[in-house]
Design an enzyme around this catalytic site. Structure first.
Site, PDB file in Angstrom:
ATOM      1  N   HIS A  37       0.843  -1.204   0.000  1.00 30.01           N
ATOM      2  CA  HIS A  37       0.000   0.000   0.000  1.00 30.01           C
ATOM      3  C   HIS A  37       0.878   1.254   0.000  1.00 30.01           C
ATOM      4  O   HIS A  37       0.605   2.223  -0.724  1.00 30.01           O
ATOM      5  CB  HIS A  37      -0.918   0.014   1.225  1.00 30.01           C
ATOM      6  N   TYR A  38       1.917   1.221   0.809  1.00 29.60           N
ATOM      7  CA  TYR A  38       2.849   2.353   0.888  1.00 29.60           C
ATOM      8  C   TYR A  38       3.545   2.578  -0.454  1.00 29.60           C
ATOM      9  O   TYR A  38       3.622   3.707  -0.955  1.00 29.60           O
ATOM     10  CB  TYR A  38       3.858   2.076   1.996  1.00 29.60           C
TER      11      TYR A  38
END
Length: 216
Positions: free
Chosen positions: A130-131
């Site tokens: 996600h990052y």
């Protein structure tokens, strides 16, 4: 040189602010928490309290007005969920870049992550993906803008003392890099036209800072 830094209380940003102040430059750090103002002032920087997650482009452009350069070094941080990674690592980065365009601040450096080149890497956790997706989206947004941008992708960040020996290249294997050295490289990139419109990876290496910058 007046440099506005988003994420002004971050560990890289505080180091960058100290280096700029030591050179006689003017560092301005954007912080969300008023309690962080004293830390920036102790580093020799001016602090502006502004929440990039809940601001608008006009407010951010006002802070950037008159600056010579902008550095995005903000992040949602470990433990934040996908929503905040999107609103900070992507959304705030895009807002900051748009504000720089509006304020006429052409020189723009965005601090990313070495893994952003492969955000779907199956060897990392879903949280980290996600990052990386947010960082990659922020990079793509910046590349589409009419700015003199540079994207710096550091490797694994450490608090070890800086060595002044780095590998700075468009591609490099994963590796550690002290935050001290990241900040030192950021200072040099601000004044390096050869880094404009390039995505650079930074890890510890054998070259001195002078050698690494002159090789770009």
């Amino acid at each position: 040189m007046r440099v506005v830094i988003a994420g002004g209380h971050g560990q890289i940003a505080l180091r960058l602010e100290r280096l700029l102040a030591a050179r006689g430059d003017e560092a301005v750090g954007i912080v969300r928490n008023p309690a962080h103002v004293a830390d920036l002032e102790a580093a020799g920087a001016e602090a502006v309290v502004l929440d990039l997650e809940n601001s608008d482009v006009d407010a951010v452009a006002e802070v950037l007005k008159g600056a010579d350069a902008a550095v995005f070094s903000a992040g949602a941080g470990p433990g934040s969920g996908p929503a905040r990674k999107d609103t900070v690592d992507r959304g705030a980065a895009a807002l900051f870049a748009e504000a720089a365009e509006r304020a006429g601040v052409r020189r723009h450096i965005q601090v990313g992550s070495i893994g952003a080149g492969n955000p779907e890497n199956p060897d990392v956790t879903e949280e980290f993906r996600h990052y990386l997706r947010a960082k990659r989206a922020a990079e793509d947004d910046l590349k589409a803008r009419d700015l003199d941008w540079t994207i710096l992708r550091p490797g694994q960040l450490t608090d070890d003392p800086g060595t002044g020996r780095v590998l700075l290249a468009e591609k490099a294997d994963r590796g550690p890099i002290p935050r001290d050295d990241v900040a030192a490289v950021l200072v040099r990139l601000l004044e390096t036209p050869a880094s404009v419109h390039r995505t650079l990876t930074l890890v510890s290496g054998e070259a001195t800072l002078d050698e690494a910058i002159s090789a770009l």
